[in-house]
Design an enzyme around this catalytic site. Structure first.
Site, PDB file in Angstrom:
ATOM      1  N   GLY A   1       0.847  -1.192   0.000  1.00 27.50           N
ATOM      2  CA  GLY A   1       0.000   0.000   0.000  1.00 27.50           C
ATOM      3  C   GLY A   1       0.880   1.239   0.000  1.00 27.50           C
ATOM      4  O   GLY A   1       0.523   2.282   0.552  1.00 27.50           O
TER       5      GLY A   1
ATOM      6  N   ASP B   1       2.531  -1.938  -4.305  1.00 21.53           N
ATOM      7  CA  ASP B   1       1.149  -1.479  -4.409  1.00 21.53           C
ATOM      8  C   ASP B   1       0.516  -2.159  -5.606  1.00 21.53           C
ATOM      9  O   ASP B   1       1.211  -2.730  -6.452  1.00 21.53           O
ATOM     10  CB  ASP B   1       1.101   0.050  -4.558  1.00 21.53           C
ATOM     11  CG  ASP B   1      -0.196   0.647  -4.020  1.00 21.53           C
ATOM     12  OD1 ASP B   1      -0.146   1.391  -3.039  1.00 21.53           O
ATOM     13  OD2 ASP B   1      -1.273   0.340  -4.584  1.00 21.53           O
ATOM     14  N   ILE B   2      -0.802  -2.087  -5.665  1.00 25.14           N
ATOM     15  CA  ILE B   2      -1.503  -2.739  -6.776  1.00 25.14           C
ATOM     16  C   ILE B   2      -1.313  -1.961  -8.076  1.00 25.14           C
ATOM     17  O   ILE B   2      -1.348  -2.526  -9.160  1.00 25.14           O
ATOM     18  CB  ILE B   2      -2.992  -2.958  -6.431  1.00 25.14           C
ATOM     19  CG1 ILE B   2      -3.656  -3.910  -7.413  1.00 25.14           C
ATOM     20  CG2 ILE B   2      -3.745  -1.634  -6.346  1.00 25.14           C
ATOM     21  CD1 ILE B   2      -4.861  -4.613  -6.848  1.00 25.14           C
TER      22      ILE B   2
ATOM     23  N   TYR C   1     -15.814  -1.088   7.113  1.00 24.17           N
ATOM     24  CA  TYR C   1     -14.417  -0.743   7.404  1.00 24.17           C
ATOM     25  C   TYR C   1     -14.118  -0.945   8.893  1.00 24.17           C
ATOM     26  O   TYR C   1     -13.131  -1.599   9.259  1.00 24.17           O
ATOM     27  CB  TYR C   1     -14.189   0.715   6.980  1.00 24.17           C
ATOM     28  CG  TYR C   1     -12.845   1.302   7.348  1.00 24.17           C
ATOM     29  CD1 TYR C   1     -11.680   0.898   6.709  1.00 24.17           C
ATOM     30  CD2 TYR C   1     -12.756   2.310   8.312  1.00 24.17           C
ATOM     31  CE1 TYR C   1     -10.459   1.465   7.031  1.00 24.17           C
ATOM     32  CE2 TYR C   1     -11.531   2.891   8.629  1.00 24.17           C
ATOM     33  CZ  TYR C   1     -10.387   2.457   7.994  1.00 24.17           C
ATOM     34  OH  TYR C   1      -9.175   3.033   8.310  1.00 24.17           O
TER      35      TYR C   1
ATOM     36  N   LYS D   1     -11.666  -3.612  10.741  1.00 21.12           N
ATOM     37  CA  LYS D   1     -10.556  -3.196  11.598  1.00 21.12           C
ATOM     38  C   LYS D   1     -10.668  -3.851  12.974  1.00 21.12           C
ATOM     39  O   LYS D   1      -9.670  -4.289  13.555  1.00 21.12           O
ATOM     40  CB  LYS D   1     -10.517  -1.666  11.740  1.00 21.12           C
ATOM     41  CG  LYS D   1     -10.048  -0.935  10.483  1.00 21.12           C
ATOM     42  CD  LYS D   1      -8.596  -1.283  10.133  1.00 21.12           C
ATOM     43  CE  LYS D   1      -8.085  -0.538   8.926  1.00 21.12           C
ATOM     44  NZ  LYS D   1      -6.796  -1.027   8.442  1.00 21.12           N
TER      45      LYS D   1
HETATM   46  C1  VAH Z   1     -11.494   6.975   7.147  1.00 15.80           C
HETATM   47  N1  VAH Z   1      -9.360   8.045   7.343  1.00 15.80           N
HETATM   48  O1  VAH Z   1     -12.025   8.086   7.186  1.00 15.80           O
HETATM   49  C2  VAH Z   1     -10.082   6.850   7.637  1.00 15.80           C
HETATM   50  C3  VAH Z   1      -9.968   6.628   9.087  1.00 15.80           C
HETATM   51  C4  VAH Z   1     -10.434   7.608  11.347  1.00 15.80           C
HETATM   52  C5  VAH Z   1     -10.782   7.475   9.956  1.00 15.80           C
HETATM   53  O2  VAH Z   1      -9.587   5.437   9.505  1.00 15.80           O
HETATM   54  O3  VAH Z   1     -12.070   6.016   6.734  1.00 15.80           O
END
Ligand code: VAH
Length: 316
Positions: free
Chosen positions: A6, A32-33, A141, A145
């Site tokens: 990345g 990176d890709i 996301y 995480k």
């Molecule tokens: C996002 N920049 O906005 C990232 C992040 C705290 C936010 O992990 O998805």
């Protein structure tokens, strides 16, 4: 050697250059890709095209370079993730597994993987969010995480893999643009302030979010990675904090330098994401375990951002 996956991203492009300054250009492989647009990345050391979902390519690379450290930064961010949740999950999770398994198989000494304040959700205390608290992320996301954090800790506990991680707030820098996050406005606003003296913000004026200037993020990452293993007591991911501000406050900070700058507000789907995240973060564990301390405030960041973006505009 060190591998950065990345390496063309907002964080990766800057971290790669820092690592190359530290370890020597040829000792840090940028991957990176897609090929980098940044010429300094291409010119300062090796570049490899890598899809993190392709285990064979990763195995070839590991056999070729015998990496001592891997920084795995490839991910789909919060706003983009909501457009294609299944793909975001696959890239963020399978990518992480591929890297963790490669690190085990090829005996990589240390792995870095970024987490985010997006691991928190609507049920989390929003002010001074503690290290250990309710975590009910409701973006794909954030879910990836949080799950990733559990797996990093699992690989450390069960297999002894030295994985280290930080829960970044929104990151702001002038060298590269962010790619698809909810905090992207805080980078864009500086570009627009210089180009058009106005900015339409996709978050409402009083939306407070934790943020950090890139030099602090780089310092935190390298300090954590260079800390003796026994000092790294949190093996999921460390809370990390520098500043918190709203769109209205960053606009006011910019107006100190560009008085005619105007901000308007047109919240979109990203507002809901921002509303599910903390306003400020308690990072006392990072302070205690490896002496974390940020250097930049909103105003010192604004000064530095405008100065450097201006320089880049006049030299192009
Ligand atoms: C996002 N920049 O906005 C990232 C992040 C705290 C936010 O992990 O998805």
């Amino acid at each position: 050697t060190v591998l950065v996956i990345g390496a063309c991203g907002q964080l990766g492009s800057e971290l790669t250059m820092e690592l190359r300054n530290m370890y020597g250009g040829s000792n840090v492989v940028a991957a990176d890709i897609a090929a980098p647009k940044q010429t300094d990345l291409l010119e300062s050391g090796p570049f490899e095209t890598v899809d993190v979902l392709d285990k064979n390519i990763l195995a070839e690379l590991a056999a070729k370079y015998k990496f001592k450290q891997i920084y795995h930064l490839a991910a789909v961010l919060s706003a983009t993730g909501e457009k294609n949740p299944k793909f975001a999950w696959r890239l963020n999770m399978d990518g992480l597994f591929n890297v963790l398994d490669m690190a085990l198989e090829y005996k990589t000494e240390k792995v870095y993987w970024p987490s985010s304040i997006a691991v928190f959700g609507p049920g989390t205390p929003r002010e001074n969010t503690p290290q250990h608290t309710v975590m009910d992320p409701n973006t794909v996301y954030g879910i990836s995480k949080q799950a990733g954090e559990r797996w990093c800790e699992y690989y450390f506990e069960k297999y002894g893999l030295d994985v280290r991680s930080l829960r970044y707030p929104g990151l702001i820098g002038y060298k590269a643009l962010p790619g698809g996050g909810t905090t992207d406005y805080a980078v864009d606003i500086y570009h627009q302030a210089l180009e058009a003296q106005k900015y339409e913000c996709f978050l409402s004026e009083n939306t407070y979010l934790p943020m950090m200037y890139m030099p602090d993020a780089l310092k935190a990452t390298l300090d954590l990675m260079h800390a003796p293993a026994e000092q790294v007591k949190v093996r999921s991911s460390y809370n990390l904090s520098a500043m918190s501000f709203s769109p209205k406050e960053i606009a006011a900070s910019i107006q100190k330098h560009i008085p005619e700058f105007e901000i308007s507000y047109k919240p979109d789907a990203r507002q809901q994401i921002a509303d599910s995240w903390p306003k400020s973060i308690d990072d006392s564990a990072a302070q205690q375990d490896w002496n974390w301390k940020p250097a930049y405030t909103l105003d010192t960041m604004t000064e530095d951002m405008l100065l450097n973006l201006n320089k880049m505009r006049t030299t192009v």
